[in-house]
Write a protein that holds these residues in place. Sequence first.
Motif: not given
Length: 298
Positions: A18-26, A55-58, A84-86, A100-104
């Motif tokens: 995942g992105d930063s939410i995952t990276q920070q999960c520890f 910071g990564y997008n999909t 991912f998605g934020m 960082q945006s991507t279309s739906v």
Amino acid sequence: MTQAAYTLATIDQFVLFGDSITQQCFSQNSTFAFGAALADTYARKLDVVNRGLSGYNTMQALRALPLCIPKPEQAKVRFLLIFFGMNDARIRGSPGGPDQSTSVDEYRRYIRYMANHPSVRAHKDVRIILVTTPPIDERKALLADQEKYPDLCPVLRRAAISTAIYAQAMRTLGQELGIPVLDIYTAMLARSGHGRETTPIPGSLEAPKNPTLQSYLTDGLHFSGEGYRLLFGQLMALIERTWSDQMPARIPIRLPLWDLEPSWKVDGDRNPPPWQDSDAVVVTGILEALLSDLQRVT
């Protein structure tokens, strides 16, 4: 490497991608660390691997995926959580670093590619879990952005409506692919006293301030300890519903318990046969043993 050593080194993995939410999960800065709780729950049963990419997008994550998933000869992936998605949902053209945006449509396509990537499908029976984007709190997000980028005019970089749209895209994709979806968006709203159809959208500037929703998010975007606690509870409930045999209490531990005598017997054989999980009944003089096999002789 001997087969015995190889077996010991390759406990099946639970990969968090995942992105930063995952990276920070520890992180130990939180009152509840999701990744640490998961690793503790599956201790000596599955290795929990953090592949969070802040910071990564999909699109970026898809390119990085082959470097984040081990090859089957290195370790077996039993679970893959994709979260991912934020960053994809960031308001297009908003200031503060590259867009960082991507279309739906791109978001759905990239997640579909991840779930069907050769690096993932190389693992037999990998259990994939998709996680929706969570809600955001625009008030806290705006304040955090102003502190991080003081030279920018006060403008939203992420919007509650956007994360709602991307969360729905993940739900739809999960149905199409037949992959379980952990709907953290709906779970957070429900515990904040709202449903997905509530208007104005909870967390938006137009909606009343919601202390419960805010308590899940440190800066309007990233999870607090309570946010991670809710994520952990939702994940374990999903595993229980979908793969009850994969709950921690039902998975054999790797390496024997210290007080199980059969695992410590000395049989005088200085060259014992290689350990094989599938057909060995008991192993004596070797530590690479499974509790289930030891129980056959006790």
